[in-house]
Design a protein around this motif. Structure first.
Motif, PDB file in Angstrom:
ATOM      1  N   ALA A 414       0.901  -0.999   0.069  1.00 31.64           N
ATOM      2  CA  ALA A 414      -0.219  -0.020   0.126  1.00 31.64           C
ATOM      3  C   ALA A 414       0.942   1.106   0.117  1.00 31.64           C
ATOM      4  O   ALA A 414       0.628   2.162  -0.934  1.00 31.64           O
ATOM      5  CB  ALA A 414      -0.926   0.118   1.089  1.00 31.64           C
ATOM      6  N   SER A 417       2.459   1.753  -3.501  1.00 28.30           N
ATOM      7  CA  SER A 417       1.835   2.291  -4.406  1.00 28.30           C
ATOM      8  C   SER A 417       1.155   3.605  -3.948  1.00 28.30           C
ATOM      9  O   SER A 417       0.884   4.663  -4.961  1.00 28.30           O
ATOM     10  CB  SER A 417       0.430   1.132  -4.558  1.00 28.30           C
ATOM     11  OG  SER A 417      -0.717   1.797  -5.116  1.00 28.30           O
ATOM     12  N   TRP A 418       1.099   4.003  -2.729  1.00 22.62           N
ATOM     13  CA  TRP A 418       0.665   5.327  -2.357  1.00 22.62           C
ATOM     14  C   TRP A 418       1.415   6.414  -2.875  1.00 22.62           C
ATOM     15  O   TRP A 418       1.183   7.358  -3.284  1.00 22.62           O
ATOM     16  CB  TRP A 418       0.513   5.308  -1.048  1.00 22.62           C
ATOM     17  CG  TRP A 418      -0.420   6.348  -0.430  1.00 22.62           C
ATOM     18  CD1 TRP A 418      -0.647   7.816  -1.010  1.00 22.62           C
ATOM     19  CD2 TRP A 418      -0.879   6.516   1.121  1.00 22.62           C
ATOM     20  NE1 TRP A 418      -1.382   8.593   0.040  1.00 22.62           N
ATOM     21  CE2 TRP A 418      -1.516   7.825   1.129  1.00 22.62           C
ATOM     22  CE3 TRP A 418      -1.174   5.642   2.018  1.00 22.62           C
ATOM     23  CZ2 TRP A 418      -2.195   8.315   2.001  1.00 22.62           C
ATOM     24  CZ3 TRP A 418      -1.638   5.764   3.148  1.00 22.62           C
ATOM     25  CH2 TRP A 418      -2.321   7.451   3.216  1.00 22.62           C
ATOM     26  N   HIS A 421       1.394   6.870  -6.379  1.00 26.42           N
ATOM     27  CA  HIS A 421       0.417   7.634  -6.631  1.00 26.42           C
ATOM     28  C   HIS A 421       0.471   9.007  -6.587  1.00 26.42           C
ATOM     29  O   HIS A 421       0.001  10.016  -7.420  1.00 26.42           O
ATOM     30  CB  HIS A 421      -0.925   7.136  -5.791  1.00 26.42           C
ATOM     31  CG  HIS A 421      -2.102   7.738  -6.300  1.00 26.42           C
ATOM     32  ND1 HIS A 421      -2.829   7.669  -7.114  1.00 26.42           N
ATOM     33  CD2 HIS A 421      -2.782   8.488  -5.061  1.00 26.42           C
ATOM     34  CE1 HIS A 421      -4.173   8.398  -7.142  1.00 26.42           C
ATOM     35  NE2 HIS A 421      -4.026   8.916  -6.054  1.00 26.42           N
TER      36      HIS A 421
END
Lengths: 427, 357
Positions: A414, A417-418, A421
């Motif tokens: 997470a 990917s955060w 992003h």
């Protein structure tokens, strides 16, 4: 006024680098604290703990290192090491059936598992080229899928389509392998027993070698002005640590303590060291550099004329073959294996180890793999005992353990990917 | 005329091929597999009415869980591997309803009502996270689900539930499986059952499933539902036309979580037990396989996919076990083929071009 700022500057600098160190290694430090705390609470005796952790690092280290190459090639965490583990187990089953034991048996397994692992890595790589951007979920599901094929082969096809007569291995109905296979008179300790040293002597040698290696690396790198510099603080820290380890070993050797009875599978550690050396030098080769380029930006790699797809397949093949060997090393140390279960959690445990060491989906180093293995297995050893002491129930500790393994993977994926992003947003 | 005919044959061929292509090769294989299994069952004289009854029961039990995949896919967050989160909310509702000593319909609907607020909250949190991990929803979701299952295993031992019916005889915590006998076991499955030509039809359970499907269908007809579908299909365009895509993604996940909670309670009433601890872990993959077999992809799905997929998948499971047992006396073959089918279909969907995230 100006004098004042000048005086605080070195302090601030140091402060800043400390803060940077802490934020970069927050996961590792957290687990170090949890592990040490758990060790204290569990009340384990130190010699017992050290014996266990040394053995666990020896048997799991290779598998964790097998994960590094796909990370380098931008394929993320390779949950499909499970396929490699299956190839390794296939070889072990064959070796046990043909009664090839000892070190020769281990060599046989290494050779025999190679074509299987190679083929599986090839297929996995081809599949991943069709599922770009979803590599990790694909390898995860592929692991489950391959597991059912493995069960089909060894539970149903053995004895029906594949002729095999062996009362020890095959179920009494004549179809399918037994759920546990004992390696005691065969491959057990085939590699470990090649060279076993007392812990004290081993730590003396390992400490000195570590210290010499770090100092030599620092001096060589310093002479070459180009390239990445090694930090002086890290070198000193490591060298002092190595010398302290050596001194400890020496002192223990001179007197009889609990530690004198512990023995270390030095041959297995030598193999792991060899793999570290291989990975380290592989990264420097042309292929290794190409792989890194593909991992960083596959568009750039395409433009630069690198055969991206082929490189990705190569990375998967290497990882799968290494995983097969890793599983062989793991099982020869365990001495017994559960035919349908030994490989199931291999990927998860190895990945959790790597991540606890501070690696991410996009970056993993050898030292992260080794430190992570040590920390993860510390938690593995202490949590049931700590659970019993803290909550009066060992099972709670086991739940905590699996929560840690799953949670660290989920969190790390997470966070990665955060971050990506957010970077995308800033662009 | 001759000339026309000459063209018609390849045209028809092309059309047939096109239909097959749009229908999907894996679905054809699975339908073929099911037909083969049914034929085998006929040959070895397994009573067919009982098989069909079981298939209907399994359909009504599992379809709501499979339906939980739908809002997530159409909302743009792909397969909902975080389904264990919703399932655990439902299980908590079930456990609370036993703790409050409810019985019958009160217990069943009480469990659903109590699990709803939990599911909404968990769904909101999960959706918030999913908006931050765009592109890796499935991987992160899987591991968040796994971690939550382990965390709740901790919870099942330590949470203060005191009903002796659920407790271990020795030790702390709730049992691994809690019997629903005398609570809401079979509350839907045994409602208004009718027997047609030897096939026992669980009318109540099928009606309940129909009601939920209707509610979901109506939702997609509403303005909000349309906006969600639109946002999932084409996020950039939706954003440009003033739809808050992130909110729509969260909405899809919340509905999915709620359906997961309801789904496990429907499943549990049919099964007769609440399965706690590690049991929810892999249920997400089974539900995902169900909807994919029905014809969904990682980006598009319909209610019909849910119903067809659940029927086919669980139809195979129902018939595979007795057939495998009689033909080869290998019970594990059924379980293995289930795993091959369910994981194979997910891999197939991942490898499709259209499903890129």
């Amino acid at each position: 006024m100006s004098k004042n700022t000048n005086a605080t500057k070195p302090g601030q600098d140091w402060n800043l680098s400390l803060r940077k160190f802490l934020t970069n290694n927050v996961v590792t430090i957290l687990f170090l604290v949890v592990g040490l705390g758990g060790l204290k609470v569990s009340g384990l005796s130190l010699p017992f703990f050290i014996d266990d952790i040394v053995n666990r690092v020896a048997r799991n280290g290779f598998m964790v290192l097998a994960l590094i190459i796909p990370v380098l090639a931008g394929l993320g965490l390779n949950f499909a090491v499970v396929l490699g583990a299956m190839a390794g187990q296939t070889a072990i089953i064959v070796a046990t059936h043909w009664k090839i034991g000892g070190f020769l048996g281990i060599l046989f397994c290494f050779v025999f598992s190679f074509p299987f692992a190679y083929a599986m890595g090839l297929l996995t790589g081809k599949l991943l080229n069709r599922t770009r951007g979803k590599e990790m979920i694909t390898t995860l599901i592929l692991g489950f899928f391959a597991n059912s094929i493995y069960q089909l082969v060894f539970l149903i096809l053995v004895g029906t389509l594949i002729p095999m007569k062996n009362e020890v291995l095959v179920l009494s109905s004549g179809v399918g392998l037994r759920t546990t296979i004992d390696l005691t008179d065969g491959l057990k300790f085939g590699l470990d027993n090649l060279l076993k040293l007392p812990l004290t002597l081993f730590s003396l040698i390992a400490g000195i070698v570590l210290a010499l290696f770090l100092i030599a690396r620092y001096l060589i790198k310093k002479r070459k002005a180009s390239g990445k510099q090694v930090s002086l603080a890290g070198t000193i820290f490591g060298a002092v640590g190595g010398l302290a380890l050596a001194l400890w070993g020496f002192l223990q050797m001179s007197q009889q303590t609990m530690f004198s009875f512990l023995r270390v599978p030095a041959a297995t550690f030598a193999v792991i060291l060899l793999l570290c050396y291989f990975i380290d030098s592989f990264i420097r080769t042309k292929l290794g550099q190409d792989m890194r380029t593909v991992g960083q930006d596959s568009h750039v790699a395409d433009v630069a004329g690198i055969a991206t797809d082929k490189i990705r397949v190569t990375a998967m093949i290497m990882s799968t073959v290494l995983a097969a060997w890793g599983q062989i090393i793991f099982l020869q140390n365990m001495g017994t294996f559960s035919t349908y279960g030994s490989h199931e959690n291999v990927g998860m445990f190895a990945i959790a180890s790597l991540l606890i060491g501070g690696a991410s989906v996009a970056k993993a180093t050898i030292s992260q793999a080794l430190i992570g293995t040590m920390l993860f297995h510390t938690i593995f050893i202490v949590s049931p005992l700590a659970g019993r002491v803290l909550f009066g129930d060992a099972q709670l500790g086991e739940f905590f353990r699996s929560f840690v393994a799953y949670g660290i993977i989920g969190m790390s994926l997470a966070l990665h990917s955060w971050k990506k992003h957010m970077q995308g947003k800033l662009r | 005329m001759m000339h026309d005919n000459g063209n018609a044959a390849p045209d028809a061929m092309k059309r047939v091929l096109g239909v097959i292509k749009s229908f999907g090769l894996p679905r054809l294989i699975i339908i073929g597999f099911l037909i083969i299994l049914w034929t085998l069952a006929l040959v070895i004289r397994i009573p067919m009415p009982a098989l069909f009854s079981d298939t209907l029961v399994r359909l009504s039990m599992n379809a709501v869980l499979t339906l939980a995949m739908l809002p997530s896919i159409t909302g743009g967050t792909s397969l909902f591997f975080g389904l264990p989160l919703g399932i655990i909310c439902g299980l908590l509702g079930g456990v609370m309803s036993i703790e409050l000593n409810l019985r019958g319909f009160q217990a069943f609907f009480g469990a659903i009502l109590m699990s709803l607020p939990l599911a909404v909250l968990v769904g909101l949190g999960y959706g918030w996270l999913m908006n931050r991990v765009k592109g890796s929803e499935m991987t992160v979701g899987t591991y968040i689900g796994f971690a939550f299952v382990s965390l709740m295993s901790f919870g099942w031992v330590t949470l203060p539930f005191n009903n002796p019916e659920m407790a271990w005889a020795i030790g702390k915590g709730i049992r691994v499986t809690v019997s629903l006998e005398g609570r809401f076991s079979g509350i839907l499955n045994n409602l208004w059952t009718i027997t047609i030509a030897g096939v026992r039809v669980p009318t109540g359970a099928l009606l309940f499933l129909g009601l939920i499907c209707l509610a979901v269908w109506l939702f997609y007809r509403s303005k909000l539902g349309y906006a969600m579908k639109f946002a999932g299909m084409n996020p950039k365009f939706a954003e440009a036309s003033g739809i808050n895509v992130n909110h729509m993604r969260i909405l899809g996940i919340v509905i999915s979580t709620v359906l997961g909670a309801v789904g496990i309670l429907v499943y549990a009433q049919g099964f007769g037990f609440l399965q706690l601890y590690q049991a929810p872990m892999y249920m997400g993959f089974i539900a995902a396989a169900g909807i994919l077999i029905g014809g969904a992809s990682l980006k598009t799905a319909k209610i019909s996919h849910v119903l067809i997929g659940t029927f086919l998948f669980h139809g195979i499971l129902v018939v595979a076990l007795p057939v495998a047992n009689t033909v080869a006396t290998l019970g594990s073959l059924a379980e293995i083929s289930r795993a091959i089918v369910s994981n194979g279909i997910i891999l197939y969907a991942l490898a499709q071009k259209g499903g890129e995230s």
